[in-house]
Scaffold this active site. Structure first.
Site, PDB file in Angstrom:
ATOM      1  N   TYR A  67       0.851  -1.188   0.000  1.00  0.00           N
ATOM      2  CA  TYR A  67       0.000   0.000   0.000  1.00  0.00           C
ATOM      3  C   TYR A  67       0.890   1.241   0.000  1.00  0.00           C
ATOM      4  O   TYR A  67       1.940   1.263   0.650  1.00  0.00           O
ATOM      5  CB  TYR A  67      -0.898   0.015   1.239  1.00  0.00           C
ATOM      6  CG  TYR A  67      -1.933  -1.078   1.285  1.00  0.00           C
ATOM      7  CD1 TYR A  67      -2.866  -1.231   0.268  1.00  0.00           C
ATOM      8  CD2 TYR A  67      -2.000  -1.957   2.361  1.00  0.00           C
ATOM      9  CE1 TYR A  67      -3.834  -2.232   0.323  1.00  0.00           C
ATOM     10  CE2 TYR A  67      -2.958  -2.953   2.430  1.00  0.00           C
ATOM     11  CZ  TYR A  67      -3.871  -3.087   1.404  1.00  0.00           C
ATOM     12  OH  TYR A  67      -4.826  -4.067   1.463  1.00  0.00           O
ATOM     13  N   PHE A  78      -1.899  -7.137   1.551  1.00  0.00           N
ATOM     14  CA  PHE A  78      -3.309  -6.916   1.879  1.00  0.00           C
ATOM     15  C   PHE A  78      -3.547  -6.439   3.309  1.00  0.00           C
ATOM     16  O   PHE A  78      -4.662  -6.063   3.660  1.00  0.00           O
ATOM     17  CB  PHE A  78      -4.164  -8.169   1.606  1.00  0.00           C
ATOM     18  CG  PHE A  78      -4.256  -8.538   0.158  1.00  0.00           C
ATOM     19  CD1 PHE A  78      -4.994  -7.777  -0.733  1.00  0.00           C
ATOM     20  CD2 PHE A  78      -3.581  -9.652  -0.340  1.00  0.00           C
ATOM     21  CE1 PHE A  78      -5.068  -8.107  -2.072  1.00  0.00           C
ATOM     22  CE2 PHE A  78      -3.654  -9.998  -1.693  1.00  0.00           C
ATOM     23  CZ  PHE A  78      -4.397  -9.227  -2.554  1.00  0.00           C
TER      24      PHE A  78
END
Length: 220
Positions: A67, A78
């Protein structure tokens, strides 16, 4: 090259660390951390490996990039740090778990609890520039993580590989399906989850496979 990583992984990956491309990769990454805002924090680049030793891996989930938003990435695909709003793909992952197993979404998106049960949460690229997705692709990380997948596939038995989306599915070429369970579907992203991620049954099927081979299920 001496890499700070869990000793079990160091033993099997040292040949990769000694290759010229890996030195070029680490030189690039060090320079990026010195001059730009890079995620995850440098000490967590190999967090997926440190939290899930080589001989304890039971399930592999493959992501692509960390991210790239502030405070999200901590080295597990994730997963987000405690207190961080769930990204859309993670929302869909939890929705599928609830539909399959009846487990409601947890209070945190931190998937460290999975890692500690033997789930390797591996991104194909282990670093990224802030707010610039894909910025560290093509510099050697993919070659390294491909080697990780090959090493697991050849040196371990009865692993479950969850390959979501076309990129992850391309790694099936490295895995012998007679030795491991390879489950493939659409990606959990909102753009594709309705095209086959929802209803894929992967979490229940993974646990069934582990049970059949005398291994403890994952508490998803």
């Amino acid at each position: 090259m001496d890499v700070r990583i869990d000793p079990s992984w160091k033993n099997v990956l040292q040949p990769e660390f000694d290759k010229p491309y890996f030195k070029e990769l680490t030189d690039f990454v060090r320079a990026e951390y010195k001059t730009k805002r890079i995620f995850p924090p440098a000490g967590l680049i190999f967090n997926a490996f440190d939290q899930c030793p080589f001989d304890r891996v039971k399930v592999v989930i493959l992501g692509q990039d960390p991210y790239h938003g502030e405070g999200q990435a901590h080295g597990l695909c994730f997963s987000v740090n405690d207190g961080v709003r769930f990204p859309p793909s993670l929302v869909n992952i939890f929705k599928e778990i609830e539909d399959e197993l009846g487990k409601p979404a947890p209070a945190t998106g931190n998937l460290l609890r999975w890692s500690r049960q033997g789930v390797l949460l591996l991104n194909a690229t282990l670093t990224v520039q802030a707010h610039t997705p894909g910025s560290h692709q093509g510099h050697g990380w993919e070659r390294f993580t491909d080697s990780v997948i090959r090493t697991l596939a050849t040196q371990r038995e009865h692993l479950v590989f969850l390959l979501w989306g076309a990129y992850a599915q391309s790694k099936a070429a490295f895995i012998d399906p007679t030795r491991h369970l390879v489950l493939q579907s659409a990606h959990p992203s909102p753009f594709s989850a309705h095209r086959g991620f929802f209803g894929n049954g992967h979490f229940a099927r993974a646990n069934q496979y582990l049970r059949e081979h005398g291994l403890a299920e994952i508490d998803w």
